[in-house]
Design a protein around this motif. Structure first.
Motif, PDB file in Angstrom:
ATOM      1  N   ILE B 234       0.851  -1.208   0.000  1.00  6.60           N
ATOM      2  CA  ILE B 234       0.000   0.000   0.000  1.00  6.60           C
ATOM      3  C   ILE B 234       0.885   1.256   0.000  1.00  6.60           C
ATOM      4  CG2 ILE B 234      -1.784   1.292   1.258  1.00  6.60           C
ATOM      5  CD1 ILE B 234      -2.741  -1.390   2.402  1.00  6.60           C
ATOM      6  N   ALA B 235       1.996   1.200   0.742  1.00  9.04           N
ATOM      7  CA  ALA B 235       2.919   2.346   0.793  1.00  9.04           C
ATOM      8  C   ALA B 235       3.508   2.637  -0.585  1.00  9.04           C
ATOM      9  CB  ALA B 235       4.031   2.074   1.799  1.00  9.04           C
ATOM     10  N   VAL B 236       3.770   1.565  -1.358  1.00  4.04           N
ATOM     11  CA  VAL B 236       4.310   1.760  -2.720  1.00  4.04           C
ATOM     12  C   VAL B 236       3.276   2.513  -3.572  1.00  4.04           C
ATOM     13  CG1 VAL B 236       4.972   0.565  -4.855  1.00  4.04           C
ATOM     14  CG2 VAL B 236       5.860  -0.233  -2.652  1.00  4.04           C
ATOM     15  N   VAL B 237       2.005   2.068  -3.478  1.00  2.75           N
ATOM     16  CA  VAL B 237       0.935   2.729  -4.254  1.00  2.75           C
ATOM     17  C   VAL B 237       0.835   4.207  -3.851  1.00  2.75           C
ATOM     18  CG1 VAL B 237      -1.562   2.796  -4.641  1.00  2.75           C
ATOM     19  CG2 VAL B 237      -0.370   0.603  -4.611  1.00  2.75           C
ATOM     20  N   GLU B 238       0.862   4.459  -2.546  1.00  2.00           N
ATOM     21  CA  GLU B 238       0.750   5.852  -2.071  1.00  2.00           C
ATOM     22  C   GLU B 238       1.963   6.680  -2.500  1.00  2.00           C
ATOM     23  OE1 GLU B 238      -1.912   7.173  -0.835  1.00  2.00           O
ATOM     24  OE2 GLU B 238      -2.960   5.250  -0.764  1.00  2.00           O
ATOM     25  N   SER B 239       3.143   6.055  -2.522  1.00  2.00           N
ATOM     26  CA  SER B 239       4.361   6.772  -2.943  1.00  2.00           C
ATOM     27  C   SER B 239       4.256   7.161  -4.419  1.00  2.00           C
ATOM     28  CB  SER B 239       5.611   5.907  -2.729  1.00  2.00           C
ATOM     29  OG  SER B 239       5.717   5.576  -1.375  1.00  2.00           O
ATOM     30  N   VAL B 240       3.697   6.244  -5.232  1.00  2.00           N
ATOM     31  CA  VAL B 240       3.520   6.557  -6.664  1.00  2.00           C
ATOM     32  C   VAL B 240       2.575   7.749  -6.799  1.00  2.00           C
ATOM     33  CG1 VAL B 240       2.624   5.688  -8.873  1.00  2.00           C
ATOM     34  CG2 VAL B 240       4.022   4.207  -7.424  1.00  2.00           C
ATOM     35  N   LYS B 241       1.490   7.741  -5.991  1.00  2.00           N
ATOM     36  CA  LYS B 241       0.542   8.873  -6.010  1.00  2.00           C
ATOM     37  C   LYS B 241       1.247  10.170  -5.627  1.00  2.00           C
ATOM     38  CE  LYS B 241      -3.529   8.366  -3.944  1.00  2.00           C
ATOM     39  NZ  LYS B 241      -4.539   7.822  -2.997  1.00  2.00           N
ATOM     40  N   LEU B 242       2.109  10.052  -4.620  1.00  2.00           N
ATOM     41  CA  LEU B 242       2.829  11.242  -4.133  1.00  2.00           C
ATOM     42  C   LEU B 242       3.755  11.798  -5.215  1.00  2.00           C
ATOM     43  CD1 LEU B 242       3.523  13.081  -1.676  1.00  2.00           C
ATOM     44  CD2 LEU B 242       5.312  11.477  -1.110  1.00  2.00           C
ATOM     45  N   ILE B 243       4.468  10.907  -5.880  1.00  2.00           N
ATOM     46  CA  ILE B 243       5.441  11.354  -6.894  1.00  2.00           C
ATOM     47  C   ILE B 243       4.728  11.890  -8.137  1.00  2.00           C
ATOM     48  CG2 ILE B 243       7.278  10.545  -8.452  1.00  2.00           C
ATOM     49  CD1 ILE B 243       7.939   8.503  -6.141  1.00  2.00           C
ATOM     50  N   ARG B 244       3.721  11.137  -8.603  1.00  2.00           N
ATOM     51  CA  ARG B 244       3.020  11.551  -9.834  1.00  2.00           C
ATOM     52  C   ARG B 244       2.104  12.747  -9.606  1.00  2.00           C
ATOM     53  NH1 ARG B 244       1.901   7.424 -14.108  1.00  2.00           N
ATOM     54  NH2 ARG B 244       0.084   8.744 -14.418  1.00  2.00           N
ATOM     55  N   GLY B 245       1.544  12.825  -8.423  1.00  2.00           N
ATOM     56  CA  GLY B 245       0.590  13.914  -8.139  1.00  2.00           C
ATOM     57  C   GLY B 245      -0.802  13.614  -8.667  1.00  2.00           C
ATOM     58  N   THR B 246      -0.927  12.522  -9.431  1.00  2.00           N
ATOM     59  CA  THR B 246      -2.248  12.120  -9.946  1.00  2.00           C
ATOM     60  C   THR B 246      -2.449  10.628  -9.631  1.00  2.00           C
ATOM     61  OG1 THR B 246      -1.274  11.559 -12.065  1.00  2.00           O
ATOM     62  CG2 THR B 246      -2.231  13.751 -11.871  1.00  2.00           C
ATOM     63  N   THR B 247      -3.700  10.211  -9.678  1.00  2.00           N
ATOM     64  CA  THR B 247      -3.986   8.797  -9.414  1.00  2.00           C
ATOM     65  C   THR B 247      -4.766   8.236 -10.588  1.00  2.00           C
ATOM     66  OG1 THR B 247      -4.262   9.502  -7.139  1.00  2.00           O
ATOM     67  CG2 THR B 247      -4.806   7.224  -7.621  1.00  2.00           C
ATOM     68  N   PRO B 248      -4.081   7.543 -11.511  1.00  2.00           N
ATOM     69  CA  PRO B 248      -4.803   6.944 -12.630  1.00  2.00           C
ATOM     70  C   PRO B 248      -5.727   5.836 -12.122  1.00  2.00           C
ATOM     71  CG  PRO B 248      -2.428   6.550 -12.801  1.00  2.00           C
ATOM     72  CD  PRO B 248      -2.645   7.319 -11.563  1.00  2.00           C
ATOM     73  N   PRO B 249      -6.831   5.560 -12.842  1.00  2.00           N
ATOM     74  CA  PRO B 249      -7.786   4.541 -12.397  1.00  2.00           C
ATOM     75  C   PRO B 249      -7.125   3.188 -12.104  1.00  2.00           C
ATOM     76  CG  PRO B 249      -8.702   5.797 -14.200  1.00  2.00           C
ATOM     77  CD  PRO B 249      -7.302   6.269 -14.025  1.00  2.00           C
ATOM     78  N   ALA B 250      -6.131   2.812 -12.914  1.00  2.00           N
ATOM     79  CA  ALA B 250      -5.473   1.513 -12.697  1.00  2.00           C
ATOM     80  C   ALA B 250      -4.833   1.464 -11.319  1.00  2.00           C
ATOM     81  CB  ALA B 250      -4.415   1.292 -13.784  1.00  2.00           C
ATOM     82  N   LEU B 251      -4.203   2.580 -10.941  1.00  2.00           N
ATOM     83  CA  LEU B 251      -3.537   2.640  -9.630  1.00  2.00           C
ATOM     84  C   LEU B 251      -4.576   2.583  -8.506  1.00  2.00           C
ATOM     85  CD1 LEU B 251      -0.570   2.980  -8.669  1.00  2.00           C
ATOM     86  CD2 LEU B 251      -1.066   5.398  -8.361  1.00  2.00           C
TER      87      LEU B 251
END
Lengths: 115, 316
Positions: B234-251
């Protein structure tokens, strides 16, 4: 409401005059002027200026090299005379061109707006 | 020239640099004399009234001195204000988080029996002081820079002043919101991951199990490893959100799926193992206590799934 409108107009008029006083002072100082004579010249020309704004302004223009100042102690009362410098004359000429261009633009806009 | 005019001139020039006082005093004096003389027109009978009138027209000596000095009348001027705002928005939060973590860690390491109240008190108190000190230092430094200690600073083009289209995304409120949510999620994940290590004394129930942790020490290590692994995903998913600044539907879908897996994992653990420390088990029975925890977990997960579904719909 009326008071607010008066205040708004006063603020905009002040903004409009601020730059004009610099330009007018440079133009008027093409012949030597001491503080009060310049104040009178500007007032007579219809450019309302306050003494407490004009004198510090003259000093700033002197620091910028647009005016030179010299005390004349030959008269009964010593007076500081300001005269436009060569650089000041160039600035005044440039401001005059801008002034004419602005006048033309505003006149054109005004006419278009009132058609 | 009367004592009143002298007093007026002294009041003006004492606010000005010493080297310019004499010249400005002479100039103001000459001006006042000229104005008085012009208004009297040779009739000196009303000189005192006219002098007062002229002095009042010259205005407040403090204002006149300010006009002469031409010094800035603000602490942070327009040239430095964007930099000031940038520092406030970027530097202060970093200082707050770092100070909070360092103080929490230092308090935990130096206090024999850590309790939540004293931990929060020490960490938050020191953080507030650090943030205020940073605010003061930034303000003073920028004010000094703005008031001429670094005259070249205004002419040097600042890197942050160059705007590019790429900045649009980073200043988008939706991106900021996404990042804020990701940061909050990561903080919660760190707290959840630390649960097996948190002593019961922290929440003032240390007397129930002699200050041991909330988790049963006899729980098989595999359960803890699985718990941390799922939190890590879950932390990896949240880190991707943090870096990208957006949350694609797949994520969003991946994050939702991991949440469900974690909920199932916790349900199985709670229903088949003695997860809670035996000293903390209630008189109503350990099973009921663990069932309540399972229900709470599923309420949170279902709520999270609904939010995810709404986000996907909103993104379409």
């Amino acid at each position: 409401m009326e008071y607010e409108e008066d205040q708004t107009l006063a603020t905009h008029e002040q903004e409009l005059r601020r730059g004009t006083v610099v330009f007018a002072s440079l133009v008027a100082c093409r012949r030597p002027q001491y503080g009060y004579s310049l104040l009178s010249t500007l007032t007579e020309a219809g450019i309302q200026t306050e003494a407490n704004t004009l004198y510090p302004l003259l000093r700033r223009l002197e620091k910028q090299g647009l005016l030179t100042a010299e005390w004349n102690t030959e008269q009964a009362r010593p007076r500081k005379y300001y005269t436009v410098t060569e650089r000041g004359g160039e600035v005044a000429a440039a401001l005059h061109s801008n002034w004419l261009a602005l006048d033309s633009s505003i006149t054109k806009l005004w006419k278009e707006g009132t058609r | 020239m009367t004592a009143l005019t002298d007093l007026y001139i002294d009041t003006v020039v004492r606010r000005l640099p010493e080297d310019s006082r004499g010249d400005i005093a002479d100039e103001i004096r000459a001006t006042i004399n000229d104005m008085v003389e012009a208004r009297l027109g040779g009739d000196d009978s009303d000189a005192a009234r006219v002098e007062r009138e002229v002095l009042e027209e010259m205005g407040d000596p403090a204002v006149l001195a300010r006009e002469y000095s031409n010094s800035p009348q603000h602490l942070i001027g327009p040239a430095s204000y964007p930099l000031f705002l940038w520092c406030m928005r970027r530097v202060l939060p970093i200082v707050a988080v770092v100070t909070l973590l360092i103080n929490a860690l230092a308090h935990s390491l130096t206090t024999p029996e850590v309790q939540l109240g004293s931990l929060l008190g020490a960490a938050i108190g020191n953080t507030v002081m650090a943030v205020l000190a940073t605010f003061a230092v930034i303000t003073i430094l920028l004010a000094l820079g703005d008031h001429g200690l670094s005259p070249n600073a205004k002419t040097i083009p600042r890197e942050e002043a160059k705007w590019s289209v790429d900045q649009l995304q980073s200043t988008d409120p939706a991106v900021s919101q996404n990042r804020l949510e990701a940061i909050c999620s990561l903080v919660i994940l760190v707290i959840l991951a630390a649960v097996p290590f948190i002593p019961t004394t922290l929440l003032y129930v240390g007397h129930l199990n002699n200050g041991e942790t909330f988790i049963n020490p006899d729980l098989a290590p595999g359960w803890l490893a699985g718990y941390w692994l799922l939190l890590g995903l879950i932390a990896v998913v949240e880190s991707v959100k943090l870096i990208r600044g957006t949350t694609p539907p797949a994520l969003l879908l991946i994050g939702g799926a991991i949440d469900v897996v974690l909920a199932v994992f916790l349900t199985v653990a709670m229903l088949t193992q003695k997860v809670i420390h035996p000293g903390l088990q209630s008189a109503a029975g350990p099973d009921l206590q663990q069932i309540i925890i399972v229900v709470a977990v599923w309420i949170i997960v279902i709520w999270d799934q609904i939010s995810t579904w709404r986000s996907i719909r909103a993104a379409r």
